[in-house]
Design a protein around this motif. Structure first.
Motif, PDB file in Angstrom:
ATOM      1  N   PRO A   9       0.837  -1.206   0.000  1.00  0.00           N
ATOM      2  CA  PRO A   9       0.000   0.000   0.000  1.00  0.00           C
ATOM      3  C   PRO A   9       0.872   1.256   0.000  1.00  0.00           C
ATOM      4  CG  PRO A   9       0.119  -0.939   2.197  1.00  0.00           C
ATOM      5  CD  PRO A   9       0.839  -1.894   1.277  1.00  0.00           C
ATOM      6  N   ILE A  10       0.282   2.384  -0.293  1.00  0.00           N
ATOM      7  CA  ILE A  10       1.008   3.652  -0.174  1.00  0.00           C
ATOM      8  C   ILE A  10       1.380   3.823   1.290  1.00  0.00           C
ATOM      9  CG2 ILE A  10       0.824   6.158  -0.368  1.00  0.00           C
ATOM     10  CD1 ILE A  10      -1.063   5.683  -2.733  1.00  0.00           C
ATOM     11  N   CYS A  11       2.662   4.069   1.534  1.00  0.00           N
ATOM     12  CA  CYS A  11       3.176   4.120   2.908  1.00  0.00           C
ATOM     13  C   CYS A  11       3.947   5.400   3.146  1.00  0.00           C
ATOM     14  CB  CYS A  11       4.153   2.967   3.152  1.00  0.00           C
ATOM     15  SG  CYS A  11       3.495   1.337   3.012  1.00  0.00           S
ATOM     16  N   HIS A  12       4.029   5.765   4.408  1.00  0.00           N
ATOM     17  CA  HIS A  12       4.987   6.753   4.872  1.00  0.00           C
ATOM     18  C   HIS A  12       5.276   6.513   6.336  1.00  0.00           C
ATOM     19  CE1 HIS A  12       1.004   8.415   5.089  1.00  0.00           C
ATOM     20  NE2 HIS A  12       1.106   9.114   4.010  1.00  0.00           N
ATOM     21  N   GLY A  13       6.512   6.927   6.725  1.00  0.00           N
ATOM     22  CA  GLY A  13       6.904   6.805   8.127  1.00  0.00           C
ATOM     23  C   GLY A  13       6.798   5.394   8.663  1.00  0.00           C
ATOM     24  N   LYS A  46      14.090   7.371   7.128  1.00  0.00           N
ATOM     25  CA  LYS A  46      14.166   7.994   8.444  1.00  0.00           C
ATOM     26  C   LYS A  46      12.743   8.377   8.798  1.00  0.00           C
ATOM     27  CE  LYS A  46      15.109  12.791   7.237  1.00  0.00           C
ATOM     28  NZ  LYS A  46      15.933  13.937   7.551  1.00  0.00           N
ATOM     29  N   ASP A  47      12.389   8.178  10.031  1.00  0.00           N
ATOM     30  CA  ASP A  47      11.024   8.438  10.467  1.00  0.00           C
ATOM     31  C   ASP A  47      10.844   9.839  11.037  1.00  0.00           C
ATOM     32  OD1 ASP A  47      10.229   5.861   9.757  1.00  0.00           O
ATOM     33  OD2 ASP A  47      10.692   5.060  11.739  1.00  0.00           O
ATOM     34  N   HIS A  48      11.952  10.484  11.412  1.00  0.00           N
ATOM     35  CA  HIS A  48      11.856  11.772  12.101  1.00  0.00           C
ATOM     36  C   HIS A  48      12.869  12.759  11.549  1.00  0.00           C
ATOM     37  CE1 HIS A  48      10.627   8.494  14.813  1.00  0.00           C
ATOM     38  NE2 HIS A  48       9.621   9.313  15.064  1.00  0.00           N
ATOM     39  N   GLY A  49      12.642  14.003  11.799  1.00  0.00           N
ATOM     40  CA  GLY A  49      13.555  15.061  11.374  1.00  0.00           C
ATOM     41  C   GLY A  49      12.801  16.369  11.292  1.00  0.00           C
ATOM     42  N   PRO A  50      13.510  17.463  11.000  1.00  0.00           N
ATOM     43  CA  PRO A  50      12.854  18.773  10.932  1.00  0.00           C
ATOM     44  C   PRO A  50      11.696  18.815   9.940  1.00  0.00           C
ATOM     45  CG  PRO A  50      15.243  18.997  10.746  1.00  0.00           C
ATOM     46  CD  PRO A  50      14.934  17.528  10.739  1.00  0.00           C
ATOM     47  N   ALA A  51      11.835  18.091   8.836  1.00  0.00           N
ATOM     48  CA  ALA A  51      10.766  18.077   7.834  1.00  0.00           C
ATOM     49  C   ALA A  51       9.947  16.789   7.902  1.00  0.00           C
ATOM     50  CB  ALA A  51      11.374  18.237   6.446  1.00  0.00           C
ATOM     51  N   ASP A  83      20.771  11.701   7.840  1.00  0.00           N
ATOM     52  CA  ASP A  83      20.453  11.153   9.164  1.00  0.00           C
ATOM     53  C   ASP A  83      19.527   9.944   9.046  1.00  0.00           C
ATOM     54  OD1 ASP A  83      22.012  13.053  10.537  1.00  0.00           O
ATOM     55  OD2 ASP A  83      20.360  14.493  10.491  1.00  0.00           O
ATOM     56  N   TRP A  84      19.843   9.069   8.094  1.00  0.00           N
ATOM     57  CA  TRP A  84      19.052   7.860   7.899  1.00  0.00           C
ATOM     58  C   TRP A  84      19.034   7.048   9.176  1.00  0.00           C
ATOM     59  CZ3 TRP A  84      16.424   8.811   3.867  1.00  0.00           C
ATOM     60  CH2 TRP A  84      16.986   9.465   2.778  1.00  0.00           C
ATOM     61  N   GLU A  85      17.933   6.335   9.409  1.00  0.00           N
ATOM     62  CA  GLU A  85      17.806   5.504  10.603  1.00  0.00           C
ATOM     63  C   GLU A  85      17.890   4.016  10.276  1.00  0.00           C
ATOM     64  OE1 GLU A  85      14.240   6.629  12.701  1.00  0.00           O
ATOM     65  OE2 GLU A  85      14.644   8.741  12.320  1.00  0.00           O
ATOM     66  N   TYR A  86      17.469   3.647   9.085  1.00  0.00           N
ATOM     67  CA  TYR A  86      17.466   2.244   8.680  1.00  0.00           C
ATOM     68  C   TYR A  86      17.235   2.145   7.185  1.00  0.00           C
ATOM     69  CZ  TYR A  86      12.393   2.977   9.082  1.00  0.00           C
ATOM     70  OH  TYR A  86      11.122   3.475   8.960  1.00  0.00           O
ATOM     71  N   PHE A  87      17.449   0.948   6.651  1.00  0.00           N
ATOM     72  CA  PHE A  87      17.068   0.695   5.262  1.00  0.00           C
ATOM     73  C   PHE A  87      16.390  -0.659   5.188  1.00  0.00           C
ATOM     74  CE2 PHE A  87      21.493  -0.851   5.404  1.00  0.00           C
ATOM     75  CZ  PHE A  87      21.371  -2.117   4.841  1.00  0.00           C
ATOM     76  N   TRP A  88      15.593  -0.821   4.132  1.00  0.00           N
ATOM     77  CA  TRP A  88      14.919  -2.079   3.849  1.00  0.00           C
ATOM     78  C   TRP A  88      15.616  -2.753   2.682  1.00  0.00           C
ATOM     79  CZ3 TRP A  88      11.393  -3.745   7.175  1.00  0.00           C
ATOM     80  CH2 TRP A  88      10.739  -2.810   7.975  1.00  0.00           C
TER      81      TRP A  88
END
Length: 93
Positions: A9-13, A46-51, A83-88
């Motif tokens: 499905p369309i995903c984010h975060g 990345k799930d978080h950040g200024p934007a 500031d990547w947190e992970y990759f798939w």
């Protein structure tokens, strides 16, 4: 993804944390500093950040593709540590 046979499905975060494992992708912690661990097709997150969160796809050769702004749309850029947190990664590689 659909053209490759994946039903995502369309995903984010945080949505990726449910959708990608359900179809077989593996999550790898990643702080962005050692680009040599990346393989073509890895999905940087990345799930978080200024934007807020952000996603890019590593296409090899030190480059990523992603939506960088509403003005430029989707395009290819040189890899940068965002500031990547992970990759798939798809384990079938």
């Amino acid at each position: 993804f659909k053209e490759a046979g994946f039903d995502v499905p369309i995903c984010h975060g945080d949505d990726y944390n449910e959708a990608f494992p359900a179809i077989g992708f593996e999550r790898h912690d990643f702080d962005g500093t050692d680009m040599s661990v990346l393989q073509r097709g890895d999905i940087l997150n990345k799930d978080h950040g200024p934007a807020g969160g952000h996603t890019e796809i590593y296409i090899g050769g030190g480059q990523v593709v992603g939506a960088h702004s509403t003005a430029s749309g989707v395009n290819v850029k040189d890899y940068w540590n965002d500031d990547w947190e992970y990759f798939w990664r798809w384990p079938g590689k």
